[in-house]
Scaffold this active site. Structure first.
Site, PDB file in Angstrom:
ATOM      1  N   LEU A   1       2.475   2.619   2.462  1.00 17.48           N
ATOM      2  CA  LEU A   1       2.325   3.352   3.718  1.00 17.48           C
ATOM      3  C   LEU A   1       3.123   2.698   4.834  1.00 17.48           C
ATOM      4  O   LEU A   1       3.281   1.480   4.867  1.00 17.48           O
ATOM      5  CB  LEU A   1       0.849   3.406   4.126  1.00 17.48           C
ATOM      6  CG  LEU A   1      -0.091   4.152   3.194  1.00 17.48           C
ATOM      7  CD1 LEU A   1      -1.535   3.945   3.625  1.00 17.48           C
ATOM      8  CD2 LEU A   1       0.255   5.631   3.143  1.00 17.48           C
TER       9      LEU A   1
ATOM     10  N   GLU B   1      21.076  -2.498  14.022  1.00 12.61           N
ATOM     11  CA  GLU B   1      22.205  -1.729  13.498  1.00 12.61           C
ATOM     12  C   GLU B   1      22.010  -0.243  13.795  1.00 12.61           C
ATOM     13  O   GLU B   1      20.939   0.304  13.537  1.00 12.61           O
ATOM     14  CB  GLU B   1      22.332  -1.907  11.977  1.00 12.61           C
ATOM     15  CG  GLU B   1      22.535  -3.330  11.530  1.00 12.61           C
ATOM     16  CD  GLU B   1      23.900  -3.868  11.903  1.00 12.61           C
ATOM     17  OE1 GLU B   1      24.870  -3.079  11.926  1.00 12.61           O
ATOM     18  OE2 GLU B   1      23.999  -5.073  12.185  1.00 12.61           O
TER      19      GLU B   1
ATOM     20  N   ASP C   1       0.790  -1.235   0.000  1.00  9.60           N
ATOM     21  CA  ASP C   1       0.000   0.000   0.000  1.00  9.60           C
ATOM     22  C   ASP C   1       0.820   1.282   0.000  1.00  9.60           C
ATOM     23  O   ASP C   1       0.279   2.374  -0.101  1.00  9.60           O
ATOM     24  CB  ASP C   1      -1.001   0.011   1.160  1.00  9.60           C
ATOM     25  CG  ASP C   1      -0.359   0.062   2.546  1.00  9.60           C
ATOM     26  OD1 ASP C   1       0.875   0.190   2.643  1.00  9.60           O
ATOM     27  OD2 ASP C   1      -1.110  -0.045   3.534  1.00  9.60           O
TER      28      ASP C   1
END
Length: 93
Positions: free
Chosen positions: A12, A69, A10
């Site tokens: 998003l 990380e 989507d």
């Protein structure tokens, strides 16, 4: 279940914001999150967006960790880059 409306197609970001609470609040909140029942909890906000800026109220820098990380410091501006990578998703997901 934590993000029931999340869809990798989507474009998003699905964002959950946890507000500060006491130990009792946090334990109940965590249980609701893991069961997908957190909608409407007073200490949890959920929204979808294509970009977000994350910063501390007092302007301090804070190390930013992504998937174990260290990648920089807050503040951070995160933007969706639609179709930037190919993902293999099992059928029906």
């Amino acid at each position: 279940q934590m993000l029931p409306d999340a869809d990798v197609r989507d474009g998003l970001l699905d964002v959950i914001v946890l507000r500060k609470g006491n130990l009792v609040d946090l334990s109940g909140m965590f249980l609701q999150l893991t069961q997908g029942k957190h909608t409407g909890h007073p200490l949890i906000s959920y929204f979808q967006t294509d970009e977000i800026v994350i910063a501390l109220d007092d302007g301090r820098e804070l190390p930013l960790d992504l998937d174990g990380e260290q990648v920089g410091h807050l503040p951070a501006h995160i933007t969706v880059c639609p179709q930037a990578i190919n993902l293999l998703v099992p059928a029906g997901k």
